[in-house]
Design a protein around this motif. Structure first.
Motif, PDB file in Angstrom:
ATOM      1  N   UNK A 153       1.051  -5.237 -10.786  1.00  0.00           N
ATOM      2  CA  UNK A 153      -0.124  -4.644 -10.214  1.00  0.00           C
ATOM      3  C   UNK A 153       0.100  -4.794  -8.628  1.00  0.00           C
ATOM      4  N   UNK A 154       0.536  -5.769  -8.375  1.00  0.00           N
ATOM      5  CA  UNK A 154       0.820  -6.111  -6.759  1.00  0.00           C
ATOM      6  C   UNK A 154       2.003  -5.136  -6.104  1.00  0.00           C
ATOM      7  N   UNK A 155       2.794  -4.928  -7.202  1.00  0.00           N
ATOM      8  CA  UNK A 155       4.259  -3.945  -6.851  1.00  0.00           C
ATOM      9  C   UNK A 155       3.379  -2.441  -6.456  1.00  0.00           C
ATOM     10  N   UNK A 156       2.816  -2.163  -7.416  1.00  0.00           N
ATOM     11  CA  UNK A 156       2.227  -0.790  -7.573  1.00  0.00           C
ATOM     12  C   UNK A 156       1.560  -0.530  -6.444  1.00  0.00           C
ATOM     13  N   UNK A 157       0.532  -1.645  -6.067  1.00  0.00           N
ATOM     14  CA  UNK A 157      -0.266  -1.207  -4.874  1.00  0.00           C
ATOM     15  C   UNK A 157       0.409  -1.054  -3.704  1.00  0.00           C
ATOM     16  N   UNK A 158       1.451  -1.901  -3.580  1.00  0.00           N
ATOM     17  CA  UNK A 158       2.283  -1.898  -2.363  1.00  0.00           C
ATOM     18  C   UNK A 158       3.012  -0.508  -2.348  1.00  0.00           C
ATOM     19  N   UNK A 159       3.455   0.141  -3.325  1.00  0.00           N
ATOM     20  CA  UNK A 159       3.875   1.473  -3.277  1.00  0.00           C
ATOM     21  C   UNK A 159       3.049   2.501  -3.206  1.00  0.00           C
ATOM     22  N   UNK A 160       1.706   2.547  -3.410  1.00  0.00           N
ATOM     23  CA  UNK A 160       0.944   3.375  -3.282  1.00  0.00           C
ATOM     24  C   UNK A 160      -0.099   3.389  -2.476  1.00  0.00           C
ATOM     25  N   UNK A 190       5.782  -1.620 -17.557  1.00  0.00           N
ATOM     26  CA  UNK A 190       6.471  -1.282 -16.290  1.00  0.00           C
ATOM     27  C   UNK A 190       6.710   0.362 -16.067  1.00  0.00           C
ATOM     28  N   UNK A 191       7.722   0.838 -17.146  1.00  0.00           N
ATOM     29  CA  UNK A 191       7.744   2.171 -16.993  1.00  0.00           C
ATOM     30  C   UNK A 191       6.383   3.015 -16.934  1.00  0.00           C
ATOM     31  N   UNK A 192       5.668   2.585 -17.943  1.00  0.00           N
ATOM     32  CA  UNK A 192       4.495   3.515 -18.254  1.00  0.00           C
ATOM     33  C   UNK A 192       3.429   3.587 -16.941  1.00  0.00           C
ATOM     34  N   UNK A 195       5.141   5.476 -14.051  1.00  0.00           N
ATOM     35  CA  UNK A 195       5.418   6.814 -14.178  1.00  0.00           C
ATOM     36  C   UNK A 195       4.021   7.569 -13.940  1.00  0.00           C
ATOM     37  N   UNK A 196       2.848   6.734 -14.077  1.00  0.00           N
ATOM     38  CA  UNK A 196       1.649   7.259 -13.838  1.00  0.00           C
ATOM     39  C   UNK A 196       1.162   7.367 -12.482  1.00  0.00           C
ATOM     40  N   UNK A 197       1.725   6.617 -11.661  1.00  0.00           N
ATOM     41  CA  UNK A 197       1.114   6.637 -10.165  1.00  0.00           C
ATOM     42  C   UNK A 197       1.217   8.046  -9.331  1.00  0.00           C
ATOM     43  N   UNK A 198       0.369   8.118  -8.190  1.00  0.00           N
ATOM     44  CA  UNK A 198       0.425   8.947  -7.112  1.00  0.00           C
ATOM     45  C   UNK A 198       0.939   8.367  -6.166  1.00  0.00           C
ATOM     46  N   UNK A 199       2.178   8.481  -5.450  1.00  0.00           N
ATOM     47  CA  UNK A 199       2.667   7.870  -4.505  1.00  0.00           C
ATOM     48  C   UNK A 199       2.683   8.420  -3.222  1.00  0.00           C
ATOM     49  N   UNK A 200       1.742   9.439  -3.079  1.00  0.00           N
ATOM     50  CA  UNK A 200       1.440  10.172  -1.808  1.00  0.00           C
ATOM     51  C   UNK A 200       2.488  10.564  -0.942  1.00  0.00           C
ATOM     52  N   UNK A 201       3.495  11.042  -1.750  1.00  0.00           N
ATOM     53  CA  UNK A 201       4.694  11.442  -0.943  1.00  0.00           C
ATOM     54  C   UNK A 201       5.629  10.607  -0.424  1.00  0.00           C
TER      55      UNK A 201
END
Length: 407
Positions: A153-160, A190-192, A195-201
């Motif tokens: 969760x922390x990783x995804x937040x840092x990327x998004x 992790x893959x799921x 793959x679902x995130x919006x990384x805002x470009x």
């Protein structure tokens, strides 16, 4: 088995095993190899109960067969030929190729012997099994998985969106963590999620090396070649000077794929020696190069300068980084190189096995081909693995002679 079956599909395999497998099938069917397991952690011990479980999990893996649906998926991959898919229709792992004992400093020894076509396919599932058995039996797995989810969760937040002042931009990245994953459950989560995130470009999740998960989540299966390709093609024929391993390996690859599926691995016998063979023809045909040892910034600048000397625009080529990456390191590399070349990342353990306890540092490497020693001399001391130190010294002398005589 005390645990549920860990490998449930022959597609639970890194894509580069199929890429290499096709070329092995068409060009090197008579090659025979020996593979040896090694645990680099000095404080890890596998109990007899763990070894018994690993043995039974590998036995269960050897009972699997490709389904028609799985073969249809592989046949749709642009560079996979129908003749190889027809071979896989008949192929099955052989438990008799494995020797699994409690020998060795960590309490576990695994060796596989047989045709390269077979033994190459065993490496990744074996390592995935060893990892999951260890973490499920040595720790409270539920607690580990909870820590894994929190860190994900922390990783995804840092990327998004960014949080607590931490925000990363890394461009194109893939998940490469099958061999060292905490568990099948953890890697799939992790893959799921990624793959679902919006990384805002700012970043783009392009796929996974795990072909089973790529199929399940409609992602690109990612992977070209591994060190075994260069070691076996270049060193498995006694007529070859091993200092020219990269030339033999690239020549065979281009015969198989032409301009498709072309990311060259540079560090099997040092990047400097690789560049001797990575001249205009191959540098043009291959779409890029992969970094797997040594200082990535030094390596990237070296590759850019090499392309420039050949009259090739580095901006048209890909620098793929895959050595022990996390998002912070990828962010630094992307900032440094993204205006000079195409940049991509293959990120493994950091995505698939980041918990409150250290990940295992385990490998399974080719140690012999056609009865002869083979070795890797990477850009990082200690990353190689060979049972015969005399052969390593011989290989180093061959490389040194070539470098000194500019051949």
């Amino acid at each position: 088995m005390k645990l549920e079956q860990i490998i449930n599909s022959l597609l639970e395999q890194d894509m580069y095993k199929f890429s290499m497998g096709e070329a092995i099938y068409h060009q090197f069917t008579d090659y025979k190899t020996t593979w040896s397991f090694k645990c680099r952690n000095t404080d890890v011990h596998f109990t007899e109960e763990m070894v018994d479980e690993i043995r039974e999990q590998i036995r269960a893996y050897c009972n699997l067969r490709f389904t028609d649906e799985e073969l249809e998926y592989l046949n749709a991959v642009q560079w996979i030929k129908g003749s190889y898919v027809d071979f896989l229709r008949l192929w099955q792992p052989r438990f008799d190729d494995f020797e699994i004992t409690t020998d060795g400093p960590c309490g576990l020894a695994i060796e596989t012997k047989g045709t390269w076509l077979n033994t190459s396919m065993y490496e990744i599932p074996t390592l995935a099994i060893v990892n999951e058995v260890y973490f499920r039996m040595a720790y409270d797995y539920k607690q580990l998985f909870e820590s894994f989810k929190q860190r994900l969760d922390q990783k995804v937040t840092a990327l998004t969106t960014g949080a607590d002042g931490v925000s990363y931009t890394i461009g194109a990245f893939s998940e490469f963590g099958l061999r060292r994953r905490l568990s099948a459950e953890a890697q799939e989560l992790a893959v799921k999620v990624l793959s679902e995130q919006d990384y805002h470009g700012k970043s783009t999740f392009v796929g996974t090396s795990n072909v089973y998960l790529a199929k399940k989540y409609n992602l690109s299966p990612v992977g070209t070649m591994a060190h075994e390709w260069i070691m076996c093609v270049g060193q498995g024929n006694h007529k070859h000077n091993p200092a020219y391993s990269n030339w033999y390996a690239m020549d065979a690859w281009v015969k198989e794929y032409g301009i498709m599926n072309g990311i060259a691995l540079t560090d099997a016998i040092t990047t400097d020696c690789f560049l001797k063979d990575f001249q205009l023809t191959y540098a043009t045909l291959f779409s890029g190069v992969r970094h797997d040892s040594g200082d990535p910034f030094v390596w990237g600048e070296k590759m850019i300068e090499h392309y420039k000397k050949l009259g090739i625009d580095p901006a048209s080529k890909t620098l793929l980084f895959s050595d022990s990456l996390d998002f912070e390191r990828a962010d630094q590399l992307y900032a440094h190189f993204s205006n000079k070349a195409k940049v991509a990342f293959g990120i493994g353990t950091y995505i698939s096995n980041d918990t409150d306890v250290p990940a295992l540092n385990i490998v399974m490497k080719t140690t012999a081909c056609n009865g002869m020693d083979v070795a890797k001399i990477s850009d990082t001391p200690g990353k190689g693995m060979c049972k015969n130190p005399d052969y390593v010294e011989y290989l180093k002398r061959c490389i040194d002679w070539r470098m000194k005589h500019d051949r």
